[in-house]
Design a protein around this motif. Structure first.
Motif, PDB file in Angstrom:
ATOM      1  N   GLY A  27      -3.639   6.058   9.060  1.00  0.00           N
ATOM      2  CA  GLY A  27      -4.651   7.002   9.527  1.00  0.00           C
ATOM      3  C   GLY A  27      -5.666   6.399  10.456  1.00  0.00           C
ATOM      4  O   GLY A  27      -6.570   7.085  10.915  1.00  0.00           O
ATOM      5  N   ALA A  28      -5.535   5.108  10.780  1.00  0.00           N
ATOM      6  CA  ALA A  28      -6.568   4.455  11.584  1.00  0.00           C
ATOM      7  C   ALA A  28      -6.503   4.893  13.033  1.00  0.00           C
ATOM      8  O   ALA A  28      -5.432   5.015  13.595  1.00  0.00           O
ATOM      9  CB  ALA A  28      -6.403   2.941  11.501  1.00  0.00           C
ATOM     10  N   GLY A  29      -7.674   5.102  13.641  1.00  0.00           N
ATOM     11  CA  GLY A  29      -7.755   5.368  15.077  1.00  0.00           C
ATOM     12  C   GLY A  29      -7.231   6.730  15.440  1.00  0.00           C
ATOM     13  O   GLY A  29      -6.036   6.884  15.618  1.00  0.00           O
ATOM     14  N   CYS A  30      -8.057   7.740  15.569  1.00  0.00           N
ATOM     15  CA  CYS A  30      -7.582   9.111  15.720  1.00  0.00           C
ATOM     16  C   CYS A  30      -7.556   9.609  17.157  1.00  0.00           C
ATOM     17  O   CYS A  30      -6.804  10.509  17.469  1.00  0.00           O
ATOM     18  CB  CYS A  30      -8.435  10.056  14.885  1.00  0.00           C
ATOM     19  SG  CYS A  30      -8.173   9.840  13.110  1.00  0.00           S
ATOM     20  N   GLU A  31      -8.359   9.090  18.025  1.00  0.00           N
ATOM     21  CA  GLU A  31      -8.393   9.611  19.388  1.00  0.00           C
ATOM     22  C   GLU A  31      -7.239   9.035  20.202  1.00  0.00           C
ATOM     23  O   GLU A  31      -6.928   7.869  20.113  1.00  0.00           O
ATOM     24  CB  GLU A  31      -9.718   9.255  20.065  1.00  0.00           C
ATOM     25  CG  GLU A  31     -10.897  10.016  19.459  1.00  0.00           C
ATOM     26  CD  GLU A  31     -12.150   9.837  20.275  1.00  0.00           C
ATOM     27  OE1 GLU A  31     -12.048   9.221  21.362  1.00  0.00           O
ATOM     28  OE2 GLU A  31     -13.205  10.284  19.840  1.00  0.00           O
ATOM     29  N   SER A 103      -8.847  -9.815  14.776  1.00  0.00           N
ATOM     30  CA  SER A 103      -9.957 -10.642  15.261  1.00  0.00           C
ATOM     31  C   SER A 103     -10.565 -10.092  16.545  1.00  0.00           C
ATOM     32  O   SER A 103     -11.678 -10.475  16.907  1.00  0.00           O
ATOM     33  CB  SER A 103      -9.475 -12.086  15.493  1.00  0.00           C
ATOM     34  OG  SER A 103      -8.681 -12.201  16.672  1.00  0.00           O
ATOM     35  N   ILE A 104      -9.853  -9.199  17.238  1.00  0.00           N
ATOM     36  CA  ILE A 104     -10.382  -8.609  18.465  1.00  0.00           C
ATOM     37  C   ILE A 104     -10.662  -7.115  18.289  1.00  0.00           C
ATOM     38  O   ILE A 104     -10.829  -6.378  19.264  1.00  0.00           O
ATOM     39  CB  ILE A 104      -9.441  -8.841  19.666  1.00  0.00           C
ATOM     40  CG1 ILE A 104      -8.066  -8.209  19.438  1.00  0.00           C
ATOM     41  CG2 ILE A 104      -9.301 -10.336  19.951  1.00  0.00           C
ATOM     42  CD1 ILE A 104      -7.184  -8.192  20.671  1.00  0.00           C
ATOM     43  N   GLY A 105     -10.672  -6.653  17.037  1.00  0.00           N
ATOM     44  CA  GLY A 105     -11.064  -5.278  16.764  1.00  0.00           C
ATOM     45  C   GLY A 105      -9.968  -4.247  16.865  1.00  0.00           C
ATOM     46  O   GLY A 105     -10.243  -3.063  17.059  1.00  0.00           O
ATOM     47  N   LEU A 106      -8.709  -4.666  16.719  1.00  0.00           N
ATOM     48  CA  LEU A 106      -7.595  -3.726  16.727  1.00  0.00           C
ATOM     49  C   LEU A 106      -6.768  -3.906  15.452  1.00  0.00           C
ATOM     50  O   LEU A 106      -6.824  -4.954  14.812  1.00  0.00           O
ATOM     51  CB  LEU A 106      -6.703  -3.945  17.951  1.00  0.00           C
ATOM     52  CG  LEU A 106      -7.319  -3.659  19.320  1.00  0.00           C
ATOM     53  CD1 LEU A 106      -6.365  -4.094  20.428  1.00  0.00           C
ATOM     54  CD2 LEU A 106      -7.663  -2.182  19.472  1.00  0.00           C
ATOM     55  N   HIS A 107      -6.006  -2.882  15.102  1.00  0.00           N
ATOM     56  CA  HIS A 107      -5.113  -2.954  13.948  1.00  0.00           C
ATOM     57  C   HIS A 107      -3.659  -2.881  14.426  1.00  0.00           C
ATOM     58  O   HIS A 107      -3.350  -2.154  15.376  1.00  0.00           O
ATOM     59  CB  HIS A 107      -5.359  -1.799  12.982  1.00  0.00           C
ATOM     60  CG  HIS A 107      -6.587  -1.942  12.147  1.00  0.00           C
ATOM     61  ND1 HIS A 107      -7.197  -3.141  11.900  1.00  0.00           N
ATOM     62  CD2 HIS A 107      -7.307  -1.005  11.459  1.00  0.00           C
ATOM     63  CE1 HIS A 107      -8.244  -2.956  11.115  1.00  0.00           C
ATOM     64  NE2 HIS A 107      -8.345  -1.659  10.852  1.00  0.00           N
ATOM     65  N   LEU A 108      -2.776  -3.597  13.744  1.00  0.00           N
ATOM     66  CA  LEU A 108      -1.336  -3.431  13.929  1.00  0.00           C
ATOM     67  C   LEU A 108      -0.804  -2.737  12.684  1.00  0.00           C
ATOM     68  O   LEU A 108      -0.775  -3.324  11.597  1.00  0.00           O
ATOM     69  CB  LEU A 108      -0.643  -4.784  14.121  1.00  0.00           C
ATOM     70  CG  LEU A 108       0.866  -4.702  14.405  1.00  0.00           C
ATOM     71  CD1 LEU A 108       1.113  -4.097  15.795  1.00  0.00           C
ATOM     72  CD2 LEU A 108       1.525  -6.077  14.307  1.00  0.00           C
ATOM     73  N   ARG A 208      -7.017   1.517  17.120  1.00  0.00           N
ATOM     74  CA  ARG A 208      -8.391   1.109  16.845  1.00  0.00           C
ATOM     75  C   ARG A 208      -8.699   1.381  15.386  1.00  0.00           C
ATOM     76  O   ARG A 208      -8.216   2.370  14.823  1.00  0.00           O
ATOM     77  CB  ARG A 208      -9.365   1.893  17.728  1.00  0.00           C
ATOM     78  CG  ARG A 208      -9.309   1.559  19.215  1.00  0.00           C
ATOM     79  CD  ARG A 208     -10.359   2.375  19.941  1.00  0.00           C
ATOM     80  NE  ARG A 208     -10.334   2.175  21.387  1.00  0.00           N
ATOM     81  CZ  ARG A 208     -10.999   1.221  22.012  1.00  0.00           C
ATOM     82  NH1 ARG A 208     -11.737   0.384  21.320  1.00  0.00           N
ATOM     83  NH2 ARG A 208     -10.941   1.108  23.325  1.00  0.00           N
ATOM     84  N   PRO A 209      -9.541   0.555  14.767  1.00  0.00           N
ATOM     85  CA  PRO A 209      -9.951   0.836  13.384  1.00  0.00           C
ATOM     86  C   PRO A 209     -10.879   2.029  13.339  1.00  0.00           C
ATOM     87  O   PRO A 209     -11.518   2.365  14.344  1.00  0.00           O
ATOM     88  CB  PRO A 209     -10.666  -0.452  12.959  1.00  0.00           C
ATOM     89  CG  PRO A 209     -11.187  -1.021  14.249  1.00  0.00           C
ATOM     90  CD  PRO A 209     -10.159  -0.674  15.288  1.00  0.00           C
ATOM     91  N   PRO A 210     -10.969   2.705  12.197  1.00  0.00           N
ATOM     92  CA  PRO A 210     -11.929   3.807  12.083  1.00  0.00           C
ATOM     93  C   PRO A 210     -13.358   3.319  12.186  1.00  0.00           C
ATOM     94  O   PRO A 210     -13.668   2.195  11.807  1.00  0.00           O
ATOM     95  CB  PRO A 210     -11.632   4.392  10.689  1.00  0.00           C
ATOM     96  CG  PRO A 210     -10.963   3.279   9.954  1.00  0.00           C
ATOM     97  CD  PRO A 210     -10.219   2.472  10.968  1.00  0.00           C
ATOM     98  N   ALA A 211     -14.212   4.174  12.720  1.00  0.00           N
ATOM     99  CA  ALA A 211     -15.626   3.834  12.815  1.00  0.00           C
ATOM    100  C   ALA A 211     -16.243   3.750  11.424  1.00  0.00           C
ATOM    101  O   ALA A 211     -15.792   4.420  10.503  1.00  0.00           O
ATOM    102  CB  ALA A 211     -16.360   4.876  13.648  1.00  0.00           C
ATOM    103  N   PRO A 212     -17.287   2.928  11.227  1.00  0.00           N
ATOM    104  CA  PRO A 212     -17.910   2.783   9.915  1.00  0.00           C
ATOM    105  C   PRO A 212     -18.365   4.095   9.303  1.00  0.00           C
ATOM    106  O   PRO A 212     -18.360   4.260   8.091  1.00  0.00           O
ATOM    107  CB  PRO A 212     -19.112   1.868  10.200  1.00  0.00           C
ATOM    108  CG  PRO A 212     -18.714   1.093  11.410  1.00  0.00           C
ATOM    109  CD  PRO A 212     -17.879   2.046  12.232  1.00  0.00           C
ATOM    110  N   SER A 213     -18.753   5.056  10.131  1.00  0.00           N
ATOM    111  CA  SER A 213     -19.238   6.337   9.624  1.00  0.00           C
ATOM    112  C   SER A 213     -18.129   7.213   9.085  1.00  0.00           C
ATOM    113  O   SER A 213     -18.376   8.238   8.473  1.00  0.00           O
ATOM    114  CB  SER A 213     -19.954   7.100  10.750  1.00  0.00           C
ATOM    115  OG  SER A 213     -19.034   7.418  11.785  1.00  0.00           O
ATOM    116  N   GLY A 214     -16.862   6.770   9.324  1.00  0.00           N
ATOM    117  CA  GLY A 214     -15.731   7.588   8.936  1.00  0.00           C
ATOM    118  C   GLY A 214     -15.198   8.396  10.093  1.00  0.00           C
ATOM    119  O   GLY A 214     -14.105   8.935  10.054  1.00  0.00           O
TER     120      GLY A 214
END
Length: 218
Positions: A27-31, A103-108, A208-214
């Motif tokens: 579910g990470a990164g929706c846009e 480490s660079i702000g992305l998820h695999l 991209r990881p989800p934002a802290p706010s959800g």
């Protein structure tokens, strides 16, 4: 062309973790990422990167997906391999690539994918509904895992029947091959399924990881 070292990507232990990883990261990164290069209509406009080494199909594929998600040209295969080596990480291991991307702000996200459009495993779901290029491991040569090879699926189309101009049949898949003289490849869904099944339906997505706010990160 085969891609040395990619046989380890479909090891029994790695395949066993695919669904668990899917639940953790699907579910990470929706846009949807932004397009960057012209390809056939209806496909994701992913900028092509060639593999700079015999074993570079995974890193070249990750570079393509990462650049697309970031919306800018930041990585090529050589740079990504260099940075992995600097971090003492193995470029042929998805787990090590995942560690670097974090480490660079992305998820695999690693999945054992399906051809359908159902979340969270469907190839059509990720490419057509979510707008992400999907890194798939295929084997065009047979059952030898040494011939497994990473490519980037960018879209689907339909083949027109040459005997009937107004009739369409056999869905096709477009993908970018980082080790082919003809980067853009087009095969039928059945052909792709055969090659993909030989490599355990291994699929990866850079998100991209989800934002802290959800709220999803942009």
């Amino acid at each position: 062309m085969n891609c040395a070292g990619m046989n380890r990507i479909v090891s029994r232990r790695w395949i066993a973790t695919l669904l668990a990883l899917a639940l953790a990261g699907a579910g990470a990164g929706c846009e949807s990422p932004q397009p960057r290069r012209q390809h056939p209509p209806g496909t994701l406009q992913v900028r092509y990167e060639s593999a700079s080494s015999y074993a570079g199909c995974l890193t070249a594929s990750v570079a393509m997906a990462a650049n697309y998600v970031l919306g800018e040209y930041r990585y090529n295969d050589a740079r990504l391999r260099h940075e992995l080596a600097q971090a003492e990480l193995d470029e042929t291991q998805p787990g090590d690539v995942k560690t670097y991307l974090e480490s660079i702000g992305l998820h695999l996200v690693t999945l054992r994918g399906e051809l359908d459009g159902n979340p969270p495993l469907g190839l059509r779901y990720w490419v057509l509904q979510r707008g992400y290029p999907a890194i798939c491991v295929i084997n065009a040569k047979g059952d030898d895992p040494d011939m497994n090879h990473a490519v980037v699926v960018i879209g689907f189309s339909k083949m027109q029947d040459p005997q009937a101009a107004d009739t369409f049949h056999a869905d096709t898949i477009y993908y970018l091959d980082p080790a082919n003289e003809q980067p853009l490849q087009e095969v039928t869904v059945d052909e792709f399924e055969t090659m993909w099944a030989r490599a355990g339906h291994a699929m990866m997505l850079v998100v991209r990881p989800p934002a802290p706010s959800g709220r999803a990160a942009g």
